[in-house]
Design a protein around this motif. Sequence first.
Motif, PDB file in Angstrom:
ATOM      1  N   ILE A 183     -22.214 -20.659 -32.038  1.00 22.82           N
ATOM      2  CA  ILE A 183     -22.343 -21.980 -31.423  1.00 22.82           C
ATOM      3  C   ILE A 183     -23.827 -22.326 -31.360  1.00 22.82           C
ATOM      4  CG2 ILE A 183     -21.868 -23.403 -29.400  1.00 22.82           C
ATOM      5  CD1 ILE A 183     -19.663 -21.401 -28.660  1.00 22.82           C
ATOM      6  N   THR A 184     -24.181 -23.485 -31.895  1.00 21.89           N
ATOM      7  CA  THR A 184     -25.571 -23.928 -31.896  1.00 21.89           C
ATOM      8  C   THR A 184     -25.700 -25.156 -31.006  1.00 21.89           C
ATOM      9  OG1 THR A 184     -25.838 -23.168 -34.180  1.00 21.89           O
ATOM     10  CG2 THR A 184     -27.498 -24.685 -33.327  1.00 21.89           C
ATOM     11  N   PRO A 185     -26.379 -25.049 -29.868  1.00 21.72           N
ATOM     12  CA  PRO A 185     -26.484 -26.195 -28.952  1.00 21.72           C
ATOM     13  C   PRO A 185     -27.090 -27.420 -29.635  1.00 21.72           C
ATOM     14  CG  PRO A 185     -27.219 -24.188 -27.868  1.00 21.72           C
ATOM     15  CD  PRO A 185     -27.039 -23.851 -29.326  1.00 21.72           C
ATOM     16  N   ARG A 186     -26.605 -28.582 -29.231  1.00 19.72           N
ATOM     17  CA  ARG A 186     -27.164 -29.858 -29.680  1.00 19.72           C
ATOM     18  C   ARG A 186     -27.870 -30.492 -28.502  1.00 19.72           C
ATOM     19  NH1 ARG A 186     -25.289 -35.373 -29.621  1.00 19.72           N
ATOM     20  NH2 ARG A 186     -25.995 -36.568 -31.455  1.00 19.72           N
ATOM     21  N   ASP A 187     -29.172 -30.656 -28.609  1.00 20.72           N
ATOM     22  CA  ASP A 187     -29.982 -31.165 -27.500  1.00 20.72           C
ATOM     23  C   ASP A 187     -29.734 -30.371 -26.230  1.00 20.72           C
ATOM     24  OD1 ASP A 187     -30.952 -33.184 -29.186  1.00 20.72           O
ATOM     25  OD2 ASP A 187     -29.308 -34.539 -28.672  1.00 20.72           O
TER      26      ASP A 187
ATOM     27  N   SER B 226     -20.470 -26.153 -25.779  1.00 18.01           N
ATOM     28  CA  SER B 226     -19.269 -25.722 -25.058  1.00 18.01           C
ATOM     29  C   SER B 226     -18.327 -25.089 -26.059  1.00 18.01           C
ATOM     30  CB  SER B 226     -18.584 -26.915 -24.365  1.00 18.01           C
ATOM     31  OG  SER B 226     -18.079 -27.820 -25.330  1.00 18.01           O
ATOM     32  N   ILE B 227     -17.302 -24.433 -25.549  1.00 25.84           N
ATOM     33  CA  ILE B 227     -16.264 -23.910 -26.431  1.00 25.84           C
ATOM     34  C   ILE B 227     -15.325 -25.045 -26.838  1.00 25.84           C
ATOM     35  CG2 ILE B 227     -14.386 -22.248 -26.690  1.00 25.84           C
ATOM     36  CD1 ILE B 227     -17.112 -20.932 -26.380  1.00 25.84           C
ATOM     37  N   VAL B 228     -14.944 -25.871 -25.874  1.00 20.34           N
ATOM     38  CA  VAL B 228     -14.001 -26.971 -26.079  1.00 20.34           C
ATOM     39  C   VAL B 228     -14.646 -28.270 -25.610  1.00 20.34           C
ATOM     40  CG1 VAL B 228     -11.708 -27.895 -25.530  1.00 20.34           C
ATOM     41  CG2 VAL B 228     -12.064 -25.419 -25.662  1.00 20.34           C
ATOM     42  N   TYR B 229     -14.474 -29.322 -26.389  1.00 21.86           N
ATOM     43  CA  TYR B 229     -14.972 -30.640 -25.995  1.00 21.86           C
ATOM     44  C   TYR B 229     -13.797 -31.614 -26.041  1.00 21.86           C
ATOM     45  CZ  TYR B 229     -18.643 -34.224 -25.484  1.00 21.86           C
ATOM     46  OH  TYR B 229     -19.475 -35.223 -25.010  1.00 21.86           O
ATOM     47  N   TYR B 230     -13.570 -32.299 -24.915  1.00 16.24           N
ATOM     48  CA  TYR B 230     -12.449 -33.254 -24.806  1.00 16.24           C
ATOM     49  C   TYR B 230     -13.015 -34.660 -24.721  1.00 16.24           C
ATOM     50  CZ  TYR B 230      -7.483 -34.053 -23.731  1.00 16.24           C
ATOM     51  OH  TYR B 230      -6.166 -34.411 -23.792  1.00 16.24           O
ATOM     52  N   ASP B 231     -12.571 -35.523 -25.644  1.00 20.47           N
ATOM     53  CA  ASP B 231     -13.147 -36.864 -25.746  1.00 20.47           C
ATOM     54  C   ASP B 231     -12.789 -37.793 -24.593  1.00 20.47           C
ATOM     55  OD1 ASP B 231     -14.873 -37.001 -27.839  1.00 20.47           O
ATOM     56  OD2 ASP B 231     -13.436 -37.778 -29.287  1.00 20.47           O
ATOM     57  N   SER B 232     -11.591 -37.700 -24.068  1.00 22.27           N
ATOM     58  CA  SER B 232     -11.104 -38.727 -23.148  1.00 22.27           C
ATOM     59  C   SER B 232     -10.744 -38.127 -21.799  1.00 22.27           C
ATOM     60  CB  SER B 232      -9.883 -39.431 -23.747  1.00 22.27           C
ATOM     61  OG  SER B 232      -9.336 -40.342 -22.822  1.00 22.27           O
TER      62      SER B 232
ATOM     63  N   ASP C  36     -18.237 -22.465 -16.275  1.00 23.67           N
ATOM     64  CA  ASP C  36     -18.389 -21.284 -17.135  1.00 23.67           C
ATOM     65  C   ASP C  36     -18.826 -21.645 -18.556  1.00 23.67           C
ATOM     66  OD1 ASP C  36     -17.647 -19.597 -15.071  1.00 23.67           O
ATOM     67  OD2 ASP C  36     -15.529 -19.588 -15.631  1.00 23.67           O
ATOM     68  N   GLY C  37     -18.931 -22.938 -18.846  1.00 22.95           N
ATOM     69  CA  GLY C  37     -19.362 -23.365 -20.168  1.00 22.95           C
ATOM     70  C   GLY C  37     -18.258 -23.421 -21.199  1.00 22.95           C
ATOM     71  N   TYR C  38     -17.012 -23.314 -20.740  1.00 19.47           N
ATOM     72  CA  TYR C  38     -15.887 -23.341 -21.671  1.00 19.47           C
ATOM     73  C   TYR C  38     -15.483 -24.765 -22.049  1.00 19.47           C
ATOM     74  CZ  TYR C  38     -15.327 -18.608 -19.726  1.00 19.47           C
ATOM     75  OH  TYR C  38     -15.534 -17.323 -19.298  1.00 19.47           O
ATOM     76  N   LEU C  39     -15.714 -25.738 -21.158  1.00 21.65           N
ATOM     77  CA  LEU C  39     -15.194 -27.094 -21.332  1.00 21.65           C
ATOM     78  C   LEU C  39     -16.269 -28.128 -21.070  1.00 21.65           C
ATOM     79  CD1 LEU C  39     -12.770 -29.138 -21.593  1.00 21.65           C
ATOM     80  CD2 LEU C  39     -12.521 -28.908 -19.106  1.00 21.65           C
ATOM     81  N   LEU C  40     -16.275 -29.157 -21.901  1.00 20.82           N
ATOM     82  CA  LEU C  40     -17.107 -30.332 -21.681  1.00 20.82           C
ATOM     83  C   LEU C  40     -16.257 -31.545 -22.041  1.00 20.82           C
ATOM     84  CD1 LEU C  40     -20.020 -30.997 -20.831  1.00 20.82           C
ATOM     85  CD2 LEU C  40     -20.634 -31.061 -23.242  1.00 20.82           C
ATOM     86  N   THR C  41     -16.446 -32.632 -21.310  1.00 24.26           N
ATOM     87  CA  THR C  41     -15.737 -33.879 -21.615  1.00 24.26           C
ATOM     88  C   THR C  41     -16.750 -34.987 -21.853  1.00 24.26           C
ATOM     89  OG1 THR C  41     -15.576 -34.763 -19.356  1.00 24.26           O
ATOM     90  CG2 THR C  41     -13.896 -33.150 -20.029  1.00 24.26           C
TER      91      THR C  41
ATOM     92  N   ALA D  73     -22.103 -30.813 -35.437  1.00 22.75           N
ATOM     93  CA  ALA D  73     -23.396 -30.138 -35.323  1.00 22.75           C
ATOM     94  C   ALA D  73     -23.256 -28.654 -35.008  1.00 22.75           C
ATOM     95  CB  ALA D  73     -24.241 -30.815 -34.238  1.00 22.75           C
ATOM     96  N   GLY D  74     -22.021 -28.186 -34.837  1.00 26.76           N
ATOM     97  CA  GLY D  74     -21.797 -26.777 -34.529  1.00 26.76           C
ATOM     98  C   GLY D  74     -22.011 -26.426 -33.079  1.00 26.76           C
ATOM     99  N   ALA D  75     -22.022 -27.437 -32.185  1.00 29.93           N
ATOM    100  CA  ALA D  75     -22.267 -27.187 -30.764  1.00 29.93           C
ATOM    101  C   ALA D  75     -20.988 -26.977 -29.972  1.00 29.93           C
ATOM    102  CB  ALA D  75     -23.056 -28.352 -30.170  1.00 29.93           C
ATOM    103  N   THR D  76     -19.845 -27.142 -30.607  1.00 23.22           N
ATOM    104  CA  THR D  76     -18.565 -26.806 -29.996  1.00 23.22           C
ATOM    105  C   THR D  76     -17.627 -26.341 -31.102  1.00 23.22           C
ATOM    106  OG1 THR D  76     -16.835 -27.579 -28.469  1.00 23.22           O
ATOM    107  CG2 THR D  76     -17.541 -29.120 -30.167  1.00 23.22           C
ATOM    108  N   LEU D  77     -16.671 -25.491 -30.736  1.00 25.53           N
ATOM    109  CA  LEU D  77     -15.749 -24.931 -31.725  1.00 25.53           C
ATOM    110  C   LEU D  77     -14.444 -25.714 -31.794  1.00 25.53           C
ATOM    111  CD1 LEU D  77     -16.255 -21.131 -30.952  1.00 25.53           C
ATOM    112  CD2 LEU D  77     -17.227 -22.448 -32.851  1.00 25.53           C
ATOM    113  N   PHE D  78     -14.100 -26.390 -30.696  1.00 26.49           N
ATOM    114  CA  PHE D  78     -12.864 -27.170 -30.629  1.00 26.49           C
ATOM    115  C   PHE D  78     -13.201 -28.585 -30.170  1.00 26.49           C
ATOM    116  CE2 PHE D  78     -11.620 -22.776 -29.825  1.00 26.49           C
ATOM    117  CZ  PHE D  78     -10.523 -22.603 -30.650  1.00 26.49           C
TER     118      PHE D  78
END
Length: 490
Positions: A231-235, A239-245, A292-297, A312-317
């Motif tokens: 995982i490569t942070p962007r700015d 996170s492991i998972v990113y939820y759009d809505s 814990d850094g697992y989820l971002l919305t 950008a490789g900053a999240t896997l899902f």
Amino acid sequence: MKKRKLVLAVLATLTIGLTGCTPSDNPDTPVDPDDPVVENYFIQEPTTITLWSTIGDNNQPYIEQYIESFKEIEPNVTIENVQQSGSYDDLAKMVVTGFAANNYPDLIQAYPDAVSDFLSYDKVVNLDSYIDNEDYGWTADEKADYVQAYLDEGANYSIEGTYSMPFSKSTECMFYNEDILLGLDLSGIDPEINNGNRLNADYLNNLTWEELFGHLAPALERYNSEVKQIITPRDGVSSIVYYDSDDNLFITLTQQYEYPYTAIDENGVGEVLFNTPEMQDLMLEWRDYVADGYLLTSGLNNSEYGSNYFTAGATLFSIGSSAGVKYQFSAENPMNIGVSRLPQHEGGNKAIIQQGPSLAVLDHDDENRALASWLFYKHMTNEENSLTWALNSGYTPIRESNYSDPAYIEANDIESKPERSLERVMAATSLYYGTISDYLYTTPAFKGSGEIRQQVGGLLTNCLLPTNSADQIPDFFQEAENLSKIAVGE
């Protein structure tokens, strides 16, 4: 629900004839269009209808082709295709503003929440009598060919009847980085993951939230920090998972856990039901996933879309709209992208939200205009035209027969698509549509339901935001409930 105008790449090169009459459009053979007043035209006098939509430039040629071929079937009908700018919400506001000046369309592209607002002005045509008409309605076989969940949405209003019809339908899915995840061995970190086997598509397609956040995400976090950076942070954000809505996430959780969200009472008035101790406790639990850094919305990250972090490789899902598939792919940073079902609650109700705007017929107190609008909708969604739309727009097929059509199957042959290509991930997304019909759900649409959706989206953001205290959660719920009740008129 995030609503941005989508202009999607063509999934496959396919030439399908769009002219001529089909039995489902008119049982009789068309006659000379130079003689417009004849028995076998349903519209006997010159009639003009308008279609307002935000359909993008790439998809407008198909609408124009439908208009052209419809002219051969009903030559007395002229269709004005008006492509409006702005969002779906902007379009809905234009319609409401236009009611007073009689400046509104016959056919409108809209979400159910918007249609429910139009209903409050008594401006929407109940399509039941058109659908069931023995001359120009659907046959039993035609009606059965439409995806039932999409038809159900059009009748899920506070007033009995069918007030919208499916067209550009989509859903949510979970995109993931196949190059990193498929074949990854995490047994040394957590031997329970996939029964000690390497990660595979079947495992990822059947994740529960409990498995994702209780086992997989912690193991991936440890692998990233202790074994190899994946995982490569962007700015500085990852996170492991990113939820759009945020609103979709909140509502979907109520459906999966079978907690109340909204309902319509016996008087057709919306009820606000989401403020429950169980839902408050669930938000407490999900706060830990964020911490814990697992989820971002999107709501937690300045309304940015997860696709920007995924590519950008900053999240896997990346969990987002299936219709936004092209945004999950980057030619500058290509990867093989897998598509899987949204994780479910272990032992709970299967639920994945049904998205995408429908079409509604607005009332101008003119039977010819209403009938012409219905006939044009019926023509746009016959087997041939609905297949064309599904193949080229990026939206889900709305007819069951489209999924088994040889052209659709051929276009979605993943093995024939180049690796690390947009065509490959679009094919995977299209195949995904055919696996989730039993999961799709809709919520009731009524006056104020759109405002409630916005309130619970903000509620989830406030509950999960690390800078807010967990002790504030009951207050956040109460405030959202109060504002929602105002929206429905309580």
